[in-house]
Scaffold this active site. Structure first.
Site, mmCIF file in Angstrom:
data_model
loop_
_atom_site.group_PDB
_atom_site.id
_atom_site.type_symbol
_atom_site.label_atom_id
_atom_site.label_comp_id
_atom_site.label_asym_id
_atom_site.label_seq_id
_atom_site.Cartn_x
_atom_site.Cartn_y
_atom_site.Cartn_z
ATOM 1 N N LYS A 79 49.102 52.537 42.268
ATOM 2 C CA LYS A 79 48.415 53.294 41.706
ATOM 3 C C LYS A 79 46.157 53.151 42.180
ATOM 4 O O LYS A 79 46.162 51.865 41.757
ATOM 5 C CB LYS A 79 48.419 53.081 40.735
ATOM 6 C CG LYS A 79 47.504 54.735 40.072
ATOM 7 C CD LYS A 79 47.514 54.726 38.671
ATOM 8 C CE LYS A 79 46.464 54.020 37.798
ATOM 9 N NZ LYS A 79 45.441 55.066 38.502
ATOM 10 N N GLY B 131 38.872 46.206 35.777
ATOM 11 C CA GLY B 131 37.845 45.758 34.506
ATOM 12 C C GLY B 131 38.775 44.341 33.775
ATOM 13 O O GLY B 131 39.718 44.518 33.782
ATOM 14 N N THR C 88 40.882 45.783 31.005
ATOM 15 C CA THR C 88 41.642 46.691 31.362
ATOM 16 C C THR C 88 42.885 45.565 31.719
ATOM 17 O O THR C 88 44.050 45.833 31.360
ATOM 18 C CB THR C 88 41.482 48.011 32.482
ATOM 19 O OG1 THR C 88 40.088 48.100 32.324
ATOM 20 C CG2 THR C 88 42.706 48.663 32.895
ATOM 21 N N GLY C 89 42.424 44.791 31.844
ATOM 22 C CA GLY C 89 43.652 43.452 32.234
ATOM 23 C C GLY C 89 44.113 42.984 31.216
ATOM 24 O O GLY C 89 45.350 42.728 31.014
ATOM 25 N N GLU D 26 42.759 39.838 38.820
ATOM 26 C CA GLU D 26 41.124 40.297 39.775
ATOM 27 C C GLU D 26 40.912 40.434 38.387
ATOM 28 O O GLU D 26 40.200 41.702 38.951
ATOM 29 C CB GLU D 26 41.762 40.259 41.078
ATOM 30 C CG GLU D 26 42.481 39.778 42.106
ATOM 31 C CD GLU D 26 42.403 38.850 41.803
ATOM 32 O OE1 GLU D 26 41.298 38.122 41.996
ATOM 33 O OE2 GLU D 26 43.222 37.555 42.408
ATOM 34 N N CYS E 161 33.097 42.820 42.223
ATOM 35 C CA CYS E 161 32.950 42.387 41.388
ATOM 36 C C CYS E 161 32.437 40.705 41.761
ATOM 37 O O CYS E 161 32.179 40.101 40.781
ATOM 38 C CB CYS E 161 34.985 41.942 41.422
ATOM 39 S SG CYS E 161 35.381 41.258 42.890
ATOM 40 N N GLU F 223 28.873 42.380 32.331
ATOM 41 C CA GLU F 223 28.816 42.663 33.935
ATOM 42 C C GLU F 223 28.489 43.914 33.641
ATOM 43 O O GLU F 223 28.829 44.400 33.178
ATOM 44 C CB GLU F 223 30.289 42.519 34.518
ATOM 45 C CG GLU F 223 30.930 43.688 35.575
ATOM 46 C CD GLU F 223 32.062 43.604 36.338
ATOM 47 O OE1 GLU F 223 33.025 43.685 35.608
ATOM 48 O OE2 GLU F 223 32.667 42.678 37.308
HETATM 49 P P1 NAD Z 1 38.583 50.024 35.522
HETATM 50 O O1 NAD Z 1 39.666 48.365 34.782
HETATM 51 O O2 NAD Z 1 38.181 50.252 34.493
HETATM 52 O O3 NAD Z 1 40.480 50.546 36.368
HETATM 53 C C1 NAD Z 1 41.809 49.811 37.669
HETATM 54 C C2 NAD Z 1 42.131 50.532 37.109
HETATM 55 O O4 NAD Z 1 43.296 50.228 36.618
HETATM 56 C C3 NAD Z 1 41.546 52.129 37.938
HETATM 57 O O5 NAD Z 1 43.291 52.518 39.121
HETATM 58 C C4 NAD Z 1 42.622 52.803 36.444
HETATM 59 O O6 NAD Z 1 42.673 53.941 36.613
HETATM 60 C C5 NAD Z 1 43.840 51.475 36.207
HETATM 61 N N1 NAD Z 1 43.456 51.255 34.520
HETATM 62 C C6 NAD Z 1 43.072 52.159 33.374
HETATM 63 N N2 NAD Z 1 42.617 51.767 32.335
HETATM 64 C C7 NAD Z 1 44.683 51.590 33.031
HETATM 65 C C8 NAD Z 1 45.333 50.136 31.577
HETATM 66 N N3 NAD Z 1 45.561 51.003 30.659
HETATM 67 N N4 NAD Z 1 46.487 50.449 31.966
HETATM 68 C C9 NAD Z 1 46.877 50.439 33.440
HETATM 69 N N5 NAD Z 1 45.742 51.095 34.011
HETATM 70 C C10 NAD Z 1 44.555 51.412 33.745
HETATM 71 O O7 NAD Z 1 37.776 48.908 36.694
HETATM 72 P P2 NAD Z 1 36.968 49.934 37.262
HETATM 73 O O8 NAD Z 1 36.578 50.997 36.581
HETATM 74 O O9 NAD Z 1 37.389 51.359 38.519
HETATM 75 O O10 NAD Z 1 36.638 49.028 38.656
HETATM 76 C C11 NAD Z 1 34.865 47.741 38.180
HETATM 77 C C12 NAD Z 1 36.341 46.715 37.282
HETATM 78 O O11 NAD Z 1 36.953 45.906 38.317
HETATM 79 C C13 NAD Z 1 34.551 45.644 37.674
HETATM 80 O O12 NAD Z 1 35.140 45.289 36.341
HETATM 81 C C14 NAD Z 1 34.981 44.957 38.648
HETATM 82 O O13 NAD Z 1 34.786 43.593 38.817
HETATM 83 C C15 NAD Z 1 36.737 44.279 38.650
HETATM 84 N N6 NAD Z 1 36.902 44.575 39.958
HETATM 85 C C16 NAD Z 1 37.611 42.544 40.156
HETATM 86 C C17 NAD Z 1 37.494 42.347 41.177
HETATM 87 C C18 NAD Z 1 38.218 41.212 41.548
HETATM 88 O O14 NAD Z 1 38.681 40.848 42.977
HETATM 89 N N7 NAD Z 1 38.180 40.496 40.670
HETATM 90 C C19 NAD Z 1 37.552 43.593 43.028
HETATM 91 C C20 NAD Z 1 36.690 44.583 42.848
HETATM 92 C C21 NAD Z 1 36.719 44.528 41.578
#
Ligand code: NAD
Length: 491
Positions: free
Chosen positions: A175, A229, A232-233, A250, A284, A385
């Site tokens: 996804k 994020g 979300t994790g 991640e 990130c 962040e």
């Molecule tokens: P996000 O967590 O909002 O969304 C990421 C993904 O998760 C999207 O596909 C979204 O649809 C999905 N998602 C959202 N809520 C969910 C849920 N309840 N259950 C399952 N899936 C869900 O993050 P974002 O705004 O898209 O990206 C930014 C974040 O990603 C930042 O915090 C950044 O640090 C992190 N990031 C980390 C790395 C790494 O390697 N550590 C790399 C890139 C981005």
């Protein structure tokens, strides 16, 4: 605009059962560039069923490593031959400058080739155990792997997950972010074309709370790999308890970049800018906290601001552009609200701080490179962040204070140290609680080396051998070399 773009489920292009669609925007202009089908839980359930059948019933778990390697090499070759189409689409959907999106595509090809080559290399071990036994240890695929990625590196994050999962012999339900699905959809055109068996790699489209949550929760998904994020994790970890699925996360970061007085001055200034403003700060591992030794503090900031003011913000398609728009209006508003928080907290704004609205900029989501100095450790802009082009600068006296300030974070993704005293730089790096670290550089990332964080920056590692192992189960096989009854119970 063309037809509604579809999901790829069990070898077929499918509209969602929802009948709904979602508009995809260009963040530089606010224009609608595509319409995609909006997936729902039922689509995930269908895709998982296809992936499960492909793995257990239709022979994918018995595919030879040579065949899996062949498919991954082919995917890399076709992606490379269509590179321009991909990086232009990435810039249209994500906004990042072409010079960055073109690197993303070549990095994606390199990652595919790394894991294509890796596919045929893993080997097991044998142990000489007691009792006339031979004990073998082998690695096996986990089964159906769910994957969820963010919008900042849409194509590259897809490949970082799909390549090792396929190399290890799993099937996949992937996804993309609902904001940036376009390069993933195009990638699946190639996956379809080059003959992956049906159900082996599936694409579902849609939001996090429904489509993402179903993937994390579904009992037939045996592993969930997530980038995004930290909050979300946390939700994904909870959902994954449904069947105790394997997880790798991640997550976010607030990474320190420490510059000592004995660093090469111009190199350190240059990398301090690159650490935070590359990809509009939406990285990130961004060096979003700059820690400067007090003796060089004023001089460094003066030069940093002079250079930051010259960064050319504009359309990603203009080859001279150095920083593009932020990903969306919502995200831009979040970044701007952090700038207001910084001002209210009493940090000193010395560069940028505004949305750019002149002329055509006003239609997109452009924010100036922004720098706050004289920040304090407990300020929100230092702890949270922001994920945008906002740098916070802190001052330190000595090595001990630098380490203390650097580690004062709930995150532990990355860290950088600049010093010409290599023994000191190494000593400091070993004290930093972060998974990805650099000395006298910032950001280079290698397919060979593990990527991931300490603390609330995640669980597990991507890339390299470590990344491959995250997609495997470990099995012990004990072979009795002295075949006779055990004699444990009376006859
Ligand atoms: P996000 O967590 O909002 O969304 C990421 C993904 O998760 C999207 O596909 C979204 O649809 C999905 N998602 C959202 N809520 C969910 C849920 N309840 N259950 C399952 N899936 C869900 O993050 P974002 O705004 O898209 O990206 C930014 C974040 O990603 C930042 O915090 C950044 O640090 C992190 N990031 C980390 C790395 C790494 O390697 N550590 C790399 C890139 C981005």
């Amino acid at each position: 605009m063309g037809d509604v773009l579809k999901q790829y489920i069990n070898g077929e292009w499918k509209l969602s059962e929802s009948g709904n669609t979602r508009e995809i925007l260009n963040p530089a202009t606010g224009e609608v560039i595509a319409e995609v089908t909006e997936g729902i839980r039922a689509d995930v359930i269908n895709a998982v069923a296809g992936a499960k059948a492909a793995f257990y019933e239709n022979g994918w778990m018995d595919t030879s490593a040579v065949e899996r390697a062949r498919l991954l090499f082919k995917l890399a070759d076709v992606l490379e031959s269509r590179a321009e189409e991909f990086y232009k689409l990435e810039t249209t959907n994500n906004g990042k400058p072409i010079r960055e999106s073109s690197v993303d595509v070549s990095d994606a090809c390199a990652c595919l080739r790394y894991y294509a080559g890796f596919t045929t290399k893993p080997h097991g071990v044998t142990y000489d155990v007691p009792d006339d036994m031979q004990s073998l240890v082998v690695r096996e695929p986990i089964g159906v792997c769910g994957m969820i990625v963010p919008w900042n590196y849409p194509l590259l994050m897809a490949i970082w997950k799909i390549a090792p999962a396929i190399a290890a012999g799993n099937t996949v339900v992937f996804k993309p972010s609902e904001i940036t699905p376009l390069t993933a959809i195009k990638l699946f055109e190639i996956i379809d074309e080059i003959g992956f068996p049906k159900g082996v790699i599936n694409l579902v489209l849609g939001d996090g709370p429904n489509v993402g949550d179903e993937l994390a929760r579904n009992r037939d998904v045996e592993k969930i790999a997530f980038t995004g994020g930290t909050s979300t994790g946390r939700s994904i970890m909870k959902a994954a308890t449904s069947n105790i699925k394997k997880i790798s996360l991640e997550l976010g970061g607030k990474s320190p970049n420490i510059v000592f007085e004995d660093a090469d001055f111009e190199t350190a200034v240059d990398y301090a800018l690159f650490a935070i403003f590359c990809n509009q700060g939406q990285v990130c591992s961004a060096g979003s906290r700059l820690l400067l030794q007090e003796s060089i503090y004023d001089k460094f900031i003066e030069r940093l601001v002079e250079r930051a003011k010259k960064i050319k913000v504009g359309s990603g398609f203009d080859e001279s552009t150095e920083m593009g728009p932020l990903i969306s209006q919502n995200h831009m508003n979040k970044v701007l609200s952090y700038i207001e928080i910084g001002k209210k907290e009493g940090a000193k704004l010395v560069c940028g701080g505004n949305r750019i609205t002149e002329g055509t900029f006003g239609k997109g989501y452009f924010v100036e490179p922004t720098i706050f100095v004289d920040t304090l450790p407990d300020m929100r802009i230092v702890q949270e962040e922001i994920f945008g082009p906002v740098l916070v600068v802190q001052k330190f006296k000595d090595e001990k204070e630098a380490i203390k300030l650097a580690n004062d974070s709930c995150y532990g993704l990355a860290a950088g140290v600049f010093s010409n005293d290599i023994a000191k730089a190494h000593r400091v790096i070993r004290k930093l609680r972060a998974g990805i670290t650099w000395i006298n550089t910032y950001h280079p990332t290698y397919n060979e080396a593990p990527w991931g964080g300490y603390k609330q920056s995640g669980i597990g590692r991507e890339l390299g051998t470590y990344g491959y192992e995250e997609y495997t189960e470990v099995k012990q096989i004990n072979i009795n070399l002295d075949v006779k009854p055990t004699g444990w119970f009376a006859k």
